[in-house]
Design a protein around this motif. Structure first.
Motif, PDB file in Angstrom:
ATOM      1  N   GLN A  67      -2.229   1.118  -4.379  1.00 24.88           N
ATOM      2  CA  GLN A  67      -3.570   1.534  -4.767  1.00 24.88           C
ATOM      3  C   GLN A  67      -3.855   1.165  -6.219  1.00 24.88           C
ATOM      4  O   GLN A  67      -4.927   0.638  -6.554  1.00 24.88           O
ATOM      5  CB  GLN A  67      -3.732   3.042  -4.579  1.00 24.88           C
ATOM      6  N   GLU A  76     -10.800  -1.606  -4.485  1.00 28.17           N
ATOM      7  CA  GLU A  76     -10.438  -0.254  -4.070  1.00 28.17           C
ATOM      8  C   GLU A  76      -9.403  -0.239  -2.957  1.00 28.17           C
ATOM      9  O   GLU A  76      -8.547   0.630  -2.916  1.00 28.17           O
ATOM     10  CB  GLU A  76     -11.695   0.506  -3.615  1.00 28.17           C
ATOM     11  N   GLN A  77      -9.458  -1.199  -2.029  1.00 29.01           N
ATOM     12  CA  GLN A  77      -8.584  -1.194  -0.870  1.00 29.01           C
ATOM     13  C   GLN A  77      -7.878  -2.534  -0.715  1.00 29.01           C
ATOM     14  O   GLN A  77      -8.442  -3.581  -1.057  1.00 29.01           O
ATOM     15  CB  GLN A  77      -9.392  -0.893   0.408  1.00 29.01           C
TER      16      GLN A  77
END
Length: 503
Positions: A67, A76-77
């Motif tokens: 992360q 973010e991902q």
């Protein structure tokens, strides 16, 4: 791209992912022991503000989770990384577009390259303090000694910048450096790396090789340096693609190189070909002490610059999980579109962290003809320089989740006849740190075809795979809450229940 290390640390702190340690800690073994315990449990980044014998704070475990690696890359991902990989694939091996949509995609990628062009700063923060000659004292840096058998303190997360003596193309890499004296260090690198090519060319020309080490940079730049790039593409340019804008660079004080303007520290020096010193032993990514090497190239530093009140950023290698393993998991997503472009039948691939991030690869393919799994494995080994050191390649069918060890092991055990489906390639160039090989730097590779066999790979009719009745499965999904089981999230099963000790 104006963000720096300090900005990223602030971002982590705002998200509850940074812990400040004010107690007095020792860079000899203690800091690494604290950080390693948190790495094992996915804990926060650490900023040690009171380091024994040093004036500067130490940041560690900054990219200790996937992360946080994604955040370092302005995402973010992990799934978002594949979009970046698609852009890189277009630039890595451009082809004439066959459709308007392909031409538009290529045009967008090229426009992004224009926006990513580096910018120069005349008054860079990294040169707020300048030390030259006898003023250079590397022992004042809070370098870590990580393991009790390490021969000395090391730098592990610095960007080494060198320039090809012939074509002037710059290379940016991340290598381990070991302290030898107040102004010298040895470097450990693999023979396939860009900086080693530069040193060989310098030796042929009878010249020294200029070197700059940038410490405490934006973690995004570390990821750019670790990404496989076309040989003529600058890491600075690619970092600009990561960040959506050009990297700010500054010209060094004593060598003809440029470094990130917001670096916390910059070391400037030279390597004289043939001047070497004993390097190691030192703990490495294989989980063992790398052997002592009497031929470690020696870097002599004659200038050090730094920001006011600088922060020393570091990491360390060892048996996973470590920060380099987390970075590798993120890079998996970027590699995938590049691999698909070069080996179209590859649907997905995974380099498990437990396989030291590059020693084992699992490929899933859309199989359509006999022998295709072997072809995919051979193509993988030659697709990128990083994959030439992969020891085992397992090829599975497209419906297998390459990230699920239960599915991969089931494929191996149910679809492999070792005499038919396992093949060995002897006497390949190899990682010299791999003690499993009989001779240093030379070893074998194994391919395993764990796909469903088709004629003429096998004459036996293949059994029909067991699958639940789709209508019943849909019924149970709709009635799940009615059964009183709504509080059970079956997508987050504890792997320890199946015998996997995740500690």
């Amino acid at each position: 791209m104006a963000r720096d290390l300090r900005g990223f640390l602030n971002q982590l702190e705002q998200r509850g992912q940074l812990r400040r340690i004010t107690a007095l800690v020792d860079p000899e073994l203690e800091i690494a022991e604290i950080a390693n315990r948190l790495l094992q449990s996915g804990g926060p980044a650490l900023l040690f503000e009171n380091v024994k014998g040093a004036e500067y704070p130490v940041a560690v475990n900054v990219m200790g989770t996937v992360q946080r690696v994604c955040w370092a890359m302005n995402m973010e991902q992990p799934e978002e990384l594949e979009a970046l990989g698609k852009k890189l694939a277009l630039l890595y091996q451009p082809r004439p577009p066959k459709k308007i949509s392909q031409a538009v995609d290529l045009g967008k990628a090229l426009f992004d390259v224009v926006k990513a062009k580096p910018m120069r700063e005349l008054l860079p923060p990294c040169q707020q303090v300048v030390l030259k000659g006898d003023e250079v004292d590397l022992t004042k840096l809070p370098l870590l000694r990580v393991y009790p058998g390490d021969a000395g303190k090391v730098i592990t997360l610095g960007l080494m910048i060198t320039k090809d003596p012939e074509n002037k193309i710059v290379n940016v890499g991340v290598y381990r450096l070991q302290l030898q004296s107040k102004n010298t260090m040895t470097v450990q690198w693999l023979s396939v790396r860009g900086a080693t090519r530069h040193l060989r060319k310098a030796a042929e020309r009878g010249e020294t090789l200029e070197v700059a080490i940038a410490l405490g940079v934006d973690p995004m730049l570390v990821m750019a340096a670790a990404t496989p790039l076309p040989i003529d593409m600058s890491e600075w340019l690619f970092a600009g693609l990561y960040g959506g804008g050009g990297v700010h660079l500054a010209k060094c004080k004593t060598v003809d190189l440029e470094v990130p303007a917001d670096s916390e520290f910059v070391l400037e020096g030279t390597i004289t070909p043939g001047e070497v010193a004993m390097d190691g032993p030192a703990g490495d990514h294989m989980g063992y002490y790398g052997p002592a090497n009497p031929n470690g190239p020696l870097i002599r530093f004659h200038c050090m610059t730094h920001r006011k009140n600088p922060i020393y950023l570091t990491a360390f290698s060892g048996r996973p999980p470590k920060e380099d393993a987390m970075m590798a998991l993120a890079l998996n997503r970027i590699y995938t579109p590049i691999l698909r472009q070069q080996v179209p039948e590859i649907v997905d691939f995974f380099l498990p962290m437990e396989g030291l991030s590059y020693k084992v690869a699992v490929l899933s393919i859309d199989k359509s003809y006999p022998g295709q799994a072997r072809r995919a494995a051979l193509a993988f080994w030659s697709a990128l320089p990083q994959f030439s050191y992969t020891k085992f390649v397992v090829v599975v069918d497209k419906d297998i989740n390459v990230r699920d060890p239960r599915q991969v092991v089931w494929s191996i055990t149910s679809k492999v006849d070792p005499a038919r489906d396992v093949f060995i390639l002897p006497d390949n160039p190899f990682d010299s740190l791999d003690f499993a090989t009989e001779r240093p730097g030379l070893g074998s590779k194994m391919g395993i075809d764990a796909t469903t066999k088709i004629y003429p790979e096998s004459d036996r009719p293949w059994g029909k795979q067991l699958d639940p009745d789709p209508d019943t499965a849909d019924l149970v999904s709709r009635r799940w809450a009615e059964y009183g089981l709504a509080d059970l999230n079956l997508e987050e099963v504890d792997p320890n229940l199946f015998g996997y000790d995740m500690r």
